[in-house]
Enzyme design. Structure first.
Site, short mmCIF file in Angstrom:
data_model
loop_
_atom_site.label_atom_id
_atom_site.label_comp_id
_atom_site.label_asym_id
_atom_site.label_seq_id
_atom_site.Cartn_x
_atom_site.Cartn_y
_atom_site.Cartn_z
N LYS A 115 -5.11 -3.65 -1.78
CA LYS A 115 -4.11 -2.95 -1.74
C LYS A 115 -3.18 -2.89 -0.72
O LYS A 115 -3.53 -2.85 0.39
CB LYS A 115 -4.29 -1.84 -2.66
CG LYS A 115 -5.01 -0.80 -1.60
CD LYS A 115 -5.60 0.64 -2.23
CE LYS A 115 -6.46 1.41 -1.11
NZ LYS A 115 -7.24 2.50 -1.84
N ARG A 131 -8.08 13.64 -8.85
CA ARG A 131 -7.10 12.62 -8.47
C ARG A 131 -7.01 11.59 -9.72
O ARG A 131 -6.91 12.36 -10.82
CB ARG A 131 -7.16 11.48 -7.29
CG ARG A 131 -5.88 10.89 -6.86
CD ARG A 131 -5.94 10.06 -5.54
NE ARG A 131 -6.92 9.17 -5.62
CZ ARG A 131 -7.17 8.13 -4.71
NH1 ARG A 131 -6.59 8.30 -3.73
NH2 ARG A 131 -7.82 7.02 -5.16
N HIS A 168 -14.78 7.36 -7.90
CA HIS A 168 -14.33 7.47 -6.41
C HIS A 168 -14.42 8.69 -5.61
O HIS A 168 -14.41 9.87 -6.37
CB HIS A 168 -12.84 7.18 -6.56
CG HIS A 168 -12.44 6.75 -5.16
ND1 HIS A 168 -12.81 5.88 -3.88
CD2 HIS A 168 -11.01 7.00 -4.45
CE1 HIS A 168 -12.16 5.76 -3.01
NE2 HIS A 168 -11.09 6.38 -3.37
N ARG A 213 -16.69 -0.84 -3.23
CA ARG A 213 -15.38 -1.14 -3.19
C ARG A 213 -15.06 -0.86 -1.73
O ARG A 213 -14.87 0.18 -1.21
CB ARG A 213 -14.49 -0.27 -3.91
CG ARG A 213 -14.78 -0.68 -5.59
CD ARG A 213 -13.69 0.30 -6.30
NE ARG A 213 -13.82 1.87 -5.99
CZ ARG A 213 -14.54 2.61 -6.26
NH1 ARG A 213 -15.37 2.50 -7.17
NH2 ARG A 213 -14.25 3.90 -5.88
N TYR A 244 14.82 11.12 23.95
CA TYR A 244 15.59 11.89 23.16
C TYR A 244 14.74 13.54 23.46
O TYR A 244 13.60 13.64 23.26
CB TYR A 244 15.62 11.95 21.70
CG TYR A 244 16.56 10.71 21.29
CD1 TYR A 244 18.01 10.57 21.71
CD2 TYR A 244 15.92 9.51 20.66
CE1 TYR A 244 18.78 9.56 21.41
CE2 TYR A 244 16.73 8.67 19.96
CZ TYR A 244 18.11 8.45 20.57
OH TYR A 244 18.95 7.68 20.19
N CYS A 298 11.48 6.63 19.76
CA CYS A 298 12.43 6.53 18.91
C CYS A 298 12.73 5.70 17.57
O CYS A 298 11.38 4.97 17.37
CB CYS A 298 13.66 6.10 19.87
SG CYS A 298 13.76 7.13 21.34
N MET A 299 13.81 5.17 17.00
CA MET A 299 13.71 4.48 15.70
C MET A 299 13.32 3.07 16.19
O MET A 299 12.55 2.41 15.67
CB MET A 299 15.25 4.11 15.21
CG MET A 299 15.07 3.63 13.81
SD MET A 299 16.59 3.79 13.09
CE MET A 299 16.86 5.38 12.39
N ASP A 300 13.71 2.49 17.61
CA ASP A 300 13.61 0.87 18.04
C ASP A 300 12.52 1.07 19.14
O ASP A 300 12.55 -0.17 19.57
CB ASP A 300 14.64 0.48 18.12
CG ASP A 300 16.12 0.96 16.86
OD1 ASP A 300 15.71 0.82 15.85
OD2 ASP A 300 16.95 1.49 17.57
C1 LIG Z 1 -8.31 2.37 -1.42
C2 LIG Z 1 -9.64 2.51 -2.44
C3 LIG Z 1 -10.84 2.05 -1.86
C4 LIG Z 1 -11.20 1.79 -0.61
O1 LIG Z 1 -11.35 2.51 0.06
P1 LIG Z 1 -12.10 2.44 1.78
O2 LIG Z 1 -12.02 3.69 2.38
O3 LIG Z 1 -10.76 1.78 2.21
O4 LIG Z 1 -13.25 1.53 1.81
C5 LIG Z 1 -11.85 2.16 -2.99
N1 LIG Z 1 -11.67 2.49 -4.17
C6 LIG Z 1 -10.60 3.08 -4.39
C7 LIG Z 1 -10.23 3.75 -5.80
C8 LIG Z 1 -9.24 3.17 -3.67
O5 LIG Z 1 -8.24 3.68 -4.05
#
Ligand SMILES: *Cc1c(COP(=O)(O)O)cnc(C)c1O
Length: 394
Positions: free
Chosen positions: A43, A141, A173, A229, A273, A329-331
């Site tokens: 992702k 979540r 998760h 995952r 700055y 800074c920005m750049d």
């Molecule tokens: C981003 C994410 C992961 C991966 O998590 P890591 O800590 O980067 O391994 C797994 N499951 C879900 C639902 C996530 O949002």
């Protein structure tokens, strides 16, 4: 970081170099450790490494599945030619589900309303959908709250019977897997086992039960179930700083540029700055042509107080770590070269792999964040290039 237009005069001032062999290596190491199928999470443009390239390298390293957050990300992977197992989990009411269903993408449902929308999409696509159910076991979540599990499973079973979908997975998760001793981990795993039992009582037989992200996969064998995952770990970054054993993960991303200018300072000279850093001795500083417009956190320099040192990230110039001086800074930002010989054009490495180079984890600690944010946000005007250190060696 879209394609660079052809009429650029001189190209970007900095590059993100991604070593695909590092991703392959990391997946191989993790897959060997966990002993169950690995779902590589790509992702957010592969945590800044490039979604399509990261997915390809992860597959080559042995990942059986690819996962992304949004339906759009999944469709983009399909459009890039990836035809294998693919999971996504984030949608809004009204998200077009017909295309993901038509393209055999596993979509995740948290609610009966989402299942209804998937049923309509399956009907429109003329194809049985692939649905994974996500239960909330305590992250609070996404995912179905516990009070709704029974209804969700009943609706899911109904849709299996009427041919709308196959429930391919059931998952959840972790909230605190990077703190292996945190009591939430046991509670969540128990809740997940309860969800699995309830789903089975309701007649569901999801093939793929999965709970663990990287930290869970590495540190908590009981949480591996049928798959894990893994995101941050496939990019070679430490999923649980302070707790992870040395697995031989290799950071895949290096960010590098060159000094734009070197100048001398005398005591009392304020830099950048707000003059938030003032030289207390003669020194030299170098200009790095990157800033928060490129995803370099402004937090990478924060002045300390009386008796407290500055919080500052470091870069590598000439084989040495050089602290940031004054506001990012920005750049652009300035680094302290301490009077060592240096010239405009010398290489600067912000972070990457290797003994003399700061890591994204070092940057995260200096900025008060996590390495995920460092690599995912970096980019802006930089270009991204790919290398394959295994190919070079052979
Ligand atoms: C981003 C994410 C992961 C991966 O998590 P890591 O800590 O980067 O391994 C797994 N499951 C879900 C639902 C996530 O949002």
């Amino acid at each position: 970081m879209s394609d660079q237009p052809a009429d650029l005069v001189d190209g970007p001032l900095a590059e993100i170099v991604v070593d695909l062999a590092a991703i392959r290596n990391n997946v191989r190491v993790l897959r060997g450790l966990v002993g169950v199928p690995l779902i590589a999470v790509v992702k957010a443009d592969g945590y800044g490494h490039g979604m399509v390239e990261a997915a390809h390298a992860a597959r080559e390293g042995g990942a059986e599945w690819i996962a992304v957050a949004t339906v759009d990300e999944a469709l983009r992977l399909r459009a890039a030619g990836y035809g294998g197992p693919l999971l996504c989990w984030l949608m809004l009411p009204g998200t077009n589900l017909e295309r993901p269903v038509a393209e055999g993408i596993d979509v995740t449902a948290y609610t009966g309303a989402e299942l209804d929308a998937i049923a309509a999409a399956a009907e429109a696509a003329g194809r049985r959908a692939r649905v994974q159910l996500k239960v909330d076991t305590g992250l609070n979540r996404g995912g179905a709250p516990r009070a709704t599990w029974a209804d969700l499973f009943a609706r899911a079973r109904e849709g299996e019977r009427d041919g709308s979908w196959k429930v391919t997975g059931l998952w959840s998760h972790f909230a605190c897997s990077d703190e292996p001793a945190h009591p939430a981990n046991d509670r969540q795993e128990q809740a997940f086992r309860a969800a699995v039992a309830l789903a089975e009582d309701g007649g569901l037989r999801p093939e793929l039960l999965h709970l663990a992200n990287s930290a869970g996969a590495v540190l908590r064998p009981s949480s591996r179930f049928d798959a894990v995952r893994c995101g941050i770990s496939i990019y070679g970054l430490d999923p649980a700083p302070g707790s992870t054993p040395d697995l031989g993960l290799v950071p895949a991303m290096t960010v590098r540029t060159r000094l734009g200018l070197v100048k001398d300072l005398v005591p009392g000279d304020g830099v950048s700055y707000g003059h938030r850093w003032v030289a207390d001795r003669p020194t030299t500083v170098g200009l790095v042509p990157l800033g928060y417009g490129d995803g370099v956190p402004r937090h990478a320099f924060r002045p300390g107080g009386p008796g407290n040192p500055d919080n500052t990230a470091e870069v590598a110039v000439g084989g040495k770590r050089r602290p940031i001086r004054g506001s990012v800074c920005m750049d652009q930002f300035m680094v302290d070269l301490g009077g060592d010989p240096a010239a405009a054009g010398d290489e600067v490495v912000l972070f990457g792999a290797g003994p003399d180079v700061p890591t994204a984890q070092d940057w995260a600690e200096a900025c008060g964040t996590i390495s995920y944010e460092i690599v995912t946000r970096i980019g802006g005007r930089m270009t991204r290039t790919y290398v394959d250190s295994e190919e070079r060696r052979s």
